[in-house]
Design an enzyme around this catalytic site. Structure first.
Site, mmCIF file in Angstrom:
data_model
loop_
_atom_site.group_PDB
_atom_site.id
_atom_site.type_symbol
_atom_site.label_atom_id
_atom_site.label_comp_id
_atom_site.label_asym_id
_atom_site.label_seq_id
_atom_site.Cartn_x
_atom_site.Cartn_y
_atom_site.Cartn_z
ATOM 1 N N GLY A 166 0.836 -1.203 0.000
ATOM 2 C CA GLY A 166 0.000 0.000 0.000
ATOM 3 C C GLY A 166 0.865 1.245 0.000
ATOM 4 N N GLN A 184 3.287 2.066 3.101
ATOM 5 C CA GLN A 184 4.574 1.714 3.724
ATOM 6 C C GLN A 184 5.240 0.547 2.994
ATOM 7 O OE1 GLN A 184 6.787 2.590 6.174
ATOM 8 N NE2 GLN A 184 5.649 4.493 6.315
ATOM 9 N N ASP A 229 -3.999 -1.267 9.158
ATOM 10 C CA ASP A 229 -4.227 -1.840 10.479
ATOM 11 C C ASP A 229 -5.500 -2.705 10.489
ATOM 12 O OD1 ASP A 229 -1.895 -0.702 11.745
ATOM 13 O OD2 ASP A 229 -2.882 1.221 11.499
ATOM 14 N N ALA A 230 -6.542 -2.261 9.778
ATOM 15 C CA ALA A 230 -7.767 -3.071 9.703
ATOM 16 C C ALA A 230 -7.497 -4.365 8.931
ATOM 17 C CB ALA A 230 -8.877 -2.270 9.031
ATOM 18 N N HIS A 238 3.717 -0.168 13.465
ATOM 19 C CA HIS A 238 2.775 0.573 14.310
ATOM 20 C C HIS A 238 2.455 -0.350 15.486
ATOM 21 C CE1 HIS A 238 0.064 3.668 15.287
ATOM 22 N NE2 HIS A 238 -0.904 3.465 14.433
ATOM 23 N N GLY A 256 5.030 6.527 3.931
ATOM 24 C CA GLY A 256 5.805 5.561 3.155
ATOM 25 C C GLY A 256 6.404 6.196 1.905
ATOM 26 N N GLU A 261 -2.182 33.861 2.979
ATOM 27 C CA GLU A 261 -1.790 34.236 4.330
ATOM 28 C C GLU A 261 -1.889 33.070 5.313
ATOM 29 O OE1 GLU A 261 0.236 36.599 5.969
ATOM 30 O OE2 GLU A 261 -0.767 37.719 4.386
ATOM 31 N N GLU A 309 1.950 30.609 2.355
ATOM 32 C CA GLU A 309 3.159 31.178 2.975
ATOM 33 C C GLU A 309 3.771 30.185 3.966
ATOM 34 O OE1 GLU A 309 2.750 35.201 4.369
ATOM 35 O OE2 GLU A 309 4.564 35.057 5.603
HETATM 36 N N1 LIG Z 1 0.857 5.290 5.736
HETATM 37 C C1 LIG Z 1 2.074 5.496 6.239
HETATM 38 O O1 LIG Z 1 2.879 6.187 5.636
HETATM 39 C C2 LIG Z 1 2.499 4.866 7.540
HETATM 40 C C3 LIG Z 1 3.488 5.488 8.306
HETATM 41 C C4 LIG Z 1 3.999 4.820 9.424
HETATM 42 C C5 LIG Z 1 3.476 3.584 9.774
HETATM 43 N N2 LIG Z 1 2.476 3.033 9.039
HETATM 44 C C6 LIG Z 1 1.965 1.701 9.404
HETATM 45 O O2 LIG Z 1 2.337 0.788 8.382
HETATM 46 C C7 LIG Z 1 1.325 -0.208 8.232
HETATM 47 C C8 LIG Z 1 0.828 -0.172 6.804
HETATM 48 O O3 LIG Z 1 0.161 1.066 6.602
HETATM 49 P P1 LIG Z 1 -0.151 1.660 5.164
HETATM 50 O O4 LIG Z 1 -0.602 3.057 5.347
HETATM 51 O O5 LIG Z 1 0.969 1.346 4.233
HETATM 52 O O6 LIG Z 1 -1.413 0.794 4.808
HETATM 53 P P2 LIG Z 1 -2.299 0.882 3.512
HETATM 54 O O7 LIG Z 1 -1.636 1.650 2.453
HETATM 55 O O8 LIG Z 1 -3.673 1.254 3.908
HETATM 56 O O9 LIG Z 1 -2.212 -0.676 3.183
HETATM 57 C C9 LIG Z 1 -2.927 -1.175 2.249
HETATM 58 C C10 LIG Z 1 -2.403 -2.594 2.072
HETATM 59 O O10 LIG Z 1 -3.146 -3.465 2.931
HETATM 60 C C11 LIG Z 1 -3.822 -4.407 2.096
HETATM 61 N N3 LIG Z 1 -5.071 -4.792 2.733
HETATM 62 C C12 LIG Z 1 -5.952 -3.984 3.388
HETATM 63 N N4 LIG Z 1 -6.986 -4.708 3.836
HETATM 64 C C13 LIG Z 1 -6.751 -5.987 3.476
HETATM 65 C C14 LIG Z 1 -7.451 -7.205 3.674
HETATM 66 N N5 LIG Z 1 -8.602 -7.247 4.340
HETATM 67 N N6 LIG Z 1 -6.907 -8.333 3.162
HETATM 68 C C15 LIG Z 1 -5.742 -8.302 2.486
HETATM 69 N N7 LIG Z 1 -5.034 -7.182 2.270
HETATM 70 C C16 LIG Z 1 -5.532 -6.043 2.766
HETATM 71 C C17 LIG Z 1 -3.998 -3.671 0.786
HETATM 72 O O11 LIG Z 1 -4.243 -4.574 -0.212
HETATM 73 P P3 LIG Z 1 -5.162 -4.166 -1.475
HETATM 74 O O12 LIG Z 1 -4.357 -3.220 -2.278
HETATM 75 O O13 LIG Z 1 -5.392 -5.479 -2.109
HETATM 76 O O14 LIG Z 1 -6.409 -3.531 -0.901
HETATM 77 C C18 LIG Z 1 -2.631 -2.990 0.666
HETATM 78 O O15 LIG Z 1 -1.639 -3.890 0.293
HETATM 79 C C19 LIG Z 1 0.253 0.139 9.259
HETATM 80 O O16 LIG Z 1 0.515 -0.567 10.435
HETATM 81 C C20 LIG Z 1 0.452 1.623 9.481
HETATM 82 O O17 LIG Z 1 -0.050 2.050 10.728
HETATM 83 C C21 LIG Z 1 1.988 3.645 7.935
#
Ligand SMILES: NC(=O)c1ccc[n+]([C@@H]2O[C@H](COP(=O)([O-])OP(=O)(O)OC[C@H]3O[C@@H](n4cnc5c(N)ncnc54)[C@H](OP(=O)(O)O)[C@@H]3O)[C@@H](O)[C@H]2O)c1
Length: 350
Positions: free
Chosen positions: A39, A41, A100-101, A124, A153, A244, A248
């Site tokens: 996704g 990260q 996380d879900a 996380h 990410g 503003e 900026e």
């Molecule tokens: N976002 C950030 O930059 C960030 C920063 C620091 C830490 N984190 C942590 O890193 C972890 C990943 O976060 P993220 O933001 O990268 O997550 P994200 O982009 O929302 O992740 C999506 C990924 O999860 C898969 N997914 C979601 N639901 C699913 C399910 N029910 N079954 C199978 N695959 C599923 C998606 O697959 P599909 O594409 O097939 O839906 C995709 O590969 C989390 O623990 C988050 O808290 C994230």
């Protein structure tokens, strides 16, 4: 390990000077690392690992845009890209980087794939700390570790390509093998962290949920909107109110604060701006203290987790979210923002 004085408190931090990339590669040499989830990260960490010479495979649902993205990024189906379960089965280090879900939904499958001595890696503390709500309780015979980049990410990747890095916290929740700490630090260096600082799963999730709801996004969006609306109410044009309030900040001041700190910013503005900003800062600070107190309590009690899990598992979540985002994007303030951005010289030249 270096002892650094952070404003009077000495903390132990780790950089690639103390724990070199060569050492990280050495520690990880015999591991089979699987990044589950492509996704936000997932790509950042997987690509940085690969470019740092660490063998990595990706696990991702097939037939999805994320799968196609992994292919575009050079992961080869059947060799370095697999369906989630297959990747988890092959791995000795499972980097659990689904949303996380998604982690909660796939946990029964991932749990089955863990073998004694494997490492279960999170970015996380959410899933483990709020186990009552997520249902994620790792078995006792694996290491449970965390490296949490303090940035999106996308910047984990772009900063790596620029030759800098995103700072990450790290933690060991469970050390089954006696190698958990070494594995964690090696992974933290190999995913391209600027420096690593120690935390616990609890502290990581409490500060992270507070930060994103607070200054990083929720509070920032709220105060920007309040100031924009105030200026509009008093007859200022959208262009003036947006410049503003947002332009900026993002194009000038925050970059200077990033480089030099707030004291420097106060010292290097007009004396008019300086006096007023110094006088008003404590009033704004004091005004938001009760809101921040509520926020932290809501995080620690698990209320924020309950809201998030409930919202994310609703079948119409994406549609509802899109409506919310469209309302923000369609508001006068952010439509004005789009017009202001289009007028930046670099965008006009395109
Ligand atoms: N976002 C950030 O930059 C960030 C920063 C620091 C830490 N984190 C942590 O890193 C972890 C990943 O976060 P993220 O933001 O990268 O997550 P994200 O982009 O929302 O992740 C999506 C990924 O999860 C898969 N997914 C979601 N639901 C699913 C399910 N029910 N079954 C199978 N695959 C599923 C998606 O697959 P599909 O594409 O097939 O839906 C995709 O590969 C989390 O623990 C988050 O808290 C994230």
């Amino acid at each position: 390990m270096a002892n650094i004085d952070f404003g009077g408190t000495v903390e132990e931090v780790i950089t690639a000077d103390e724990f070199t990339l060569e050492k990280a590669r050495d520690v990880l040499q015999k591991e089979r690392i699987a990044v589950l989830g492509y996704g936000v990260q997932g790509p950042g960490q997987a690509l940085n690992l690969r470019d740092n010479g660490v063998a990595v495979i990706v696990g991702q649902r097939e037939g999805t845009p994320s799968w196609d993205k992994a292919v575009d990024d050079g992961f080869v189906p059947g060799q370095t890209l697999f369906p989630l379960e297959e990747a988890a089965r092959q791995a000795t280090v499972v980097q659990f980087l689904l949303s996380d879900a998604g982690q909660s939904a796939t946990w029964p499958m991932v749990r089955k794939c863990l073998n004694e001595g494997d490492a279960l890696y999170f970015s996380h503390g959410f899933s483990v700390v709020y186990k009552e709500q997520t249902g994620i309780v790792p078995p006792e015979n694996v290491d449970v570790i965390l490296v949490a980049p303090k940035g999106s990410g996308r910047t984990v990747r772009t900063n790596f390509l620029d030759g800098s890095g995103i700072n990450s916290s790290f933690a060991v929740h469970q050390d089954f093998t006696g190698r958990a700490r070494e594995r964690t630090i090696a992974l933290g260096i190999a995913v391209g962290s600027g420096y690593l600082f120690p935390t616990t799963f609890e502290k990581e999730v409490h500060s992270d949920l507070t930060g994103e709801r607070g200054v990083l996004m929720g509070c920032l969006a709220g105060v920007m909107e309040a100031q924009y609306n105030l200026l509009r109410k008093h007859g200022h044009s959208p262009s003036e109110a947006f410049n503003e309030t947002v332009e900026e900040l993002t194009q000038s001041l925050i970059r200077l604060v990033a480089e030099n700190g707030m004291d420097w910013m106060f010292a290097n503005c007009s004396t008019t701006a300086q006096r007023g900003a110094l006088d008003w800062a404590p009033r704004f600070r004091d005004a938001v203290v009760p809101v921040f107190d509520d926020l932290y309590e809501s995080v620690v009690s698990g209320e924020e987790t309950r809201i998030t899990m409930e919202a994310n598992s609703a079948s119409d979540y994406r549609a509802k979210l899109q409506k919310e985002l469209d309302a923000i994007g369609g508001s006068e303030m952010w439509r004005a923002g789009a017009a202001v951005r289009s007028l930046r010289p670099e965008n006009r030249r395109r």
